[in-house]
Structure formats: C-alpha cells, structure tokens
Design an enzyme around this catalytic site. Structure first.
Site, mmCIF file in Angstrom:
data_model
loop_
_atom_site.group_PDB
_atom_site.id
_atom_site.type_symbol
_atom_site.label_atom_id
_atom_site.label_comp_id
_atom_site.label_asym_id
_atom_site.label_seq_id
_atom_site.Cartn_x
_atom_site.Cartn_y
_atom_site.Cartn_z
ATOM 1 C CG ASP A 52 -74.693 5.763 7.926
ATOM 2 O OD1 ASP A 52 -75.432 5.717 8.919
ATOM 3 O OD2 ASP A 52 -74.984 5.214 6.846
ATOM 4 C CG HIS A 95 -77.946 8.844 10.857
ATOM 5 N ND1 HIS A 95 -79.003 9.693 10.668
ATOM 6 C CD2 HIS A 95 -77.581 8.443 9.607
ATOM 7 C CE1 HIS A 95 -79.275 9.801 9.376
ATOM 8 N NE2 HIS A 95 -78.419 9.056 8.700
ATOM 9 C CG HIS A 116 -74.429 2.281 2.681
ATOM 10 N ND1 HIS A 116 -73.586 3.290 3.090
ATOM 11 C CD2 HIS A 116 -75.430 2.239 3.602
ATOM 12 C CE1 HIS A 116 -74.051 3.833 4.214
ATOM 13 N NE2 HIS A 116 -75.170 3.210 4.545
ATOM 14 C CG HIS A 176 -76.872 0.411 8.010
ATOM 15 N ND1 HIS A 176 -76.493 1.270 9.005
ATOM 16 C CD2 HIS A 176 -76.994 1.163 6.884
ATOM 17 C CE1 HIS A 176 -76.403 2.497 8.520
ATOM 18 N NE2 HIS A 176 -76.703 2.476 7.225
ATOM 19 C CE1 TYR A 227 -85.011 5.210 4.795
ATOM 20 C CE2 TYR A 227 -82.917 5.693 5.823
ATOM 21 C CZ TYR A 227 -83.754 5.735 4.739
ATOM 22 O OH TYR A 227 -83.307 6.309 3.599
HETATM 23 C C1 LIG Z 1 -81.294 9.211 5.523
HETATM 24 C C2 LIG Z 1 -80.057 9.033 4.720
HETATM 25 C C3 LIG Z 1 -79.478 7.684 5.039
HETATM 26 O O1 LIG Z 1 -78.813 7.716 6.281
HETATM 27 C C4 LIG Z 1 -78.560 7.266 3.930
HETATM 28 C C5 LIG Z 1 -77.947 5.971 4.268
HETATM 29 O O2 LIG Z 1 -76.805 5.897 4.685
HETATM 30 C C6 LIG Z 1 -78.749 4.755 4.191
HETATM 31 O O3 LIG Z 1 -79.855 4.775 3.615
HETATM 32 O O4 LIG Z 1 -78.281 3.743 4.738
HETATM 33 MN MN LIG Z 2 -76.484 4.174 5.949
#
Ligand SMILES: CC[C@H](O)CC(=O)C(=O)O
Ligand SMILES: [Mn+2]
Length: 337
Positions: free
Chosen positions: A14, A17, A194, A196, A285
């Site tokens: 991750d 990115h 997971h 963010h 996203y």
């Molecule tokens: C584009 C894949 C993405 O980064 C996977 C991920 O970590 C997420 O959806 O948070």
């Molecule tokens: Mn992610």
C-alpha cells in the site's frame, strides 16, 4: 484477549501508492529487514495495485515485479511474504510466478460487489498451497448484508480469510462493527480488516474489528499507504499493548523503524490533510489522491472538486483515467463562469 492477532504489514505494497511505486530494491530490503525483525507476521510486497499493476494506467514501478518480490523474500527470516492480486490486473500466471519467487500468501482483491471474479484466482492460490485471502475493497459501498453475500461467495470458492477493506477510509466505527460482526456470525473463515486513516479512524476501526472478532489486521510503518495512509503500525501496536490484545510485534522496533527510516523516505508526507480527508469524506479510493493532486495542478482546478465529482460517479479502482476527464471538465466550467 488471549487470541493472537496476526499483523499483515502493507508498508511495501500500500505504501507503494504513497511513493508513486518508486521504492528501490535497497529501500525494500531495508524496510523488509526492519519489519521482519519487529515480528510482523506477514509482509505484503507488490506494486500498489498488485501483481501486474505496473502500467501507464496505474503508474510504472521503479523496480520490476520480480525484483520487488525477490528482494522481500530474500530479506525475511520469519515473516511470510504476501502478494496482492486484482483479477484482471494480475493473472494466474503472475500468481504462479510470485509463488515460485517465494510468496506464501495471496490476497485476491475485488470491488465489494464483484466477488464473482475472484473464483479462479482463489482456487489457484489454494492449489498452489498458498494462504489464500479474499479482499473486499471499498466495503463502504455495500450494505453489511450485501457485503456478507459477497463474502459468502469468496468463502464458497475456498478463501480461508476474508477482509473488510476500507479502501476509502470512509467507514465509521459503527460501520466496521456491523460488517465485521455480521461476518463473524455467518462465516466460518477467518476475518481480516484493512483500514485507511482518511477520517482519522484507522487505529480505532482496526480495534473495533478486533473486538468484533477479526483475526488479522493490516498496518504499515508511520501509516505509509494511499491517501492518509493505513493504520500506523506503531500506533496500533501501542494501543493493542495497552488493551492487552496479543500479537507478535515489538513496539520499540516499529517506533524506531517508522521514525528513523520510513518517515525520511516519504516523498509527500502521509497525513490527514484537506485532500486526504476529502477521500474519506466523499468515499473515494485512497489511491486516487496523487492522481487528483496532479490533475488539479495541471488543469488549475481545486482537487477537492475533482474528488467530490468522482465520489458522486462511484468510481472504482481502475478508473483513475476518469480523473483527467473530470479535471478538464471542471477547468472548462470555470472558464465559462
Ligand atoms: C488498488 C488496490 C488497492 O490499493 C488495494 C487496497 O489496499 C485497498 O483497496 O485499500
Ligand atoms: Mn489500502
């Protein structure tokens, strides 16, 4: 809590990115050694968008896929190496190659309403003897009941662990509680979460997931990841220690790695600022952050406007190129007013 929580580190994957996929093999080796020595159970390493992700659409990585995986595998003593696989971006051939290079875990990632496309890839992971995980991205875009339906599909294909993935950092603590508890009541698989950190809930949401029965959680050094980053590993471990949640990670080691090594490597600070906050606020996203920032600069428009519009369009991963179109549209509209 006596159950030991598995920590899946995503600093390299991750985190790609956040560094526009430009980690060098030297950086990958250094981070892997530190993470492995800290006790994390799993270290994920690929392009940010997974196997096959290096492309004009998603951004070219500095190092080849083989070098990223090989370097990680060569520098672990205890941790298992994971790869991310988005069916259609990566293929079963990519997965076989990653397995040959030493990857032991595969996380098959689909949009939260598209679990159907994971069947072949989950089955391929299992047939290679890999620890095979289903990863339901953008989980805020499905109701808890619909998300469970999708998870049931992944379970029926054989996934051993299924993740609620808060790709946009848009889930509240109650949203996480509802989704994870429903999984816990209705799935016989292990459960993962997971986070963010766009709404500043990365650690809190991971703790809620654990309280509701999650077995695995993702984290990264200093939160290194898309948008405002993931749950920061050192912060999560500190909270888990205080709450007596059992795990394998050494707090001081991850504090030092985050401070001394990870933060100096950051090109753009991974933090909650007005743009990353917008991701969580609009449910976009996290990996769209740098694309929106660049397009905003190029076309002279406020990147928050781009994110607002792309949020309304319900864009999913793979639609990064829409950002340019929206920026052009906004620039035209601004000229007319
Ligand atoms: C584009 C894949 C993405 O980064 C996977 C991920 O970590 C997420 O959806 O948070
Ligand atoms: Mn992610």
């Amino acid at each position: 809590m006596t159950k030991k929580i598995i920590i899946n580190d995503v600093t390299l994957r991750d985190g790609m990115h956040a560094i526009s996929h430009q980690y060098s093999v030297e950086q990958i080796a250094e981070l892997t050694q530190l993470l492995d020595d800290s006790g994390v159970d799993i270290i994920e390493a690929t392009h940010g968008d997974g196997l096959g992700g290096s492309s004009l659409q998603f951004g070219l990585s500095k190092e080849s896929e083989d070098d990223i995986i090989r370097t990680t595998v060569e520098n672990v003593k205890n941790a298992k190496v994971a790869v991310l696989l988005l069916p259609g971006v990566g293929t079963i051939d990519h997965l076989k190659n990653a397995h040959n290079l030493g990857a032991k875990v595969v996380r098959v990632a689909t949009h939260c309403t598209e679990a159907d496309v994971s069947e072949q890839h989950i089955k391929a992971g299992l047939s290679l003897g890999m620890d095979t995980v289903g990863f339901l991205m953008m989980s805020h875009r499905a109701t808890p009941e619909n998300l469970l339906e999708q998870a049931k599909k992944m379970e029926s294909y054989g996934a051993e662990t299924i993740y609620v993935v808060d790709s946009a950092g848009a889930l509240s603590m109650d949203d996480v509680r509802q989704r994870v508890s429903l999984f816990k009541e209705n799935l016989s698989t292990k459960i993962g979460f997971h986070a963010h950190n766009n709404l500043s809930l990365g650690v809190a949401n991971s703790i809620v997931a654990i309280q509701e029965g999650a077995d695995r959680v993702d984290a990264s050094l200093a939160g290194m990841g898309a948008g405002a980053g993931n749950a920061a590993l050192e912060q999560l471990v500190a909270v888990m220690n205080k709450m007596e949640i059992s795990h394998n990670v050494d707090l001081f080691k991850v504090m030092d790695a985050a401070e001394n090594v990870m933060k100096p490597m950051m090109v753009r600070p991974v933090q909650i600022d007005r743009l990353s906050l917008m991701l969580g606020y609009t449910g976009v996203y996290s990996s769209f952050l740098l694309f929106a920032e660049r397009a905003g600069k190029e076309y002279g428009v406020d990147p928050r406007e781009i994110l607002m519009r792309i949020g309304k369009m319900n864009a999913v991963g793979g639609q990064e190129d829409w950002i340019i179109g929206i920026a052009q549209e906004l620039a035209k509209e601004n000229q007319m007013t």
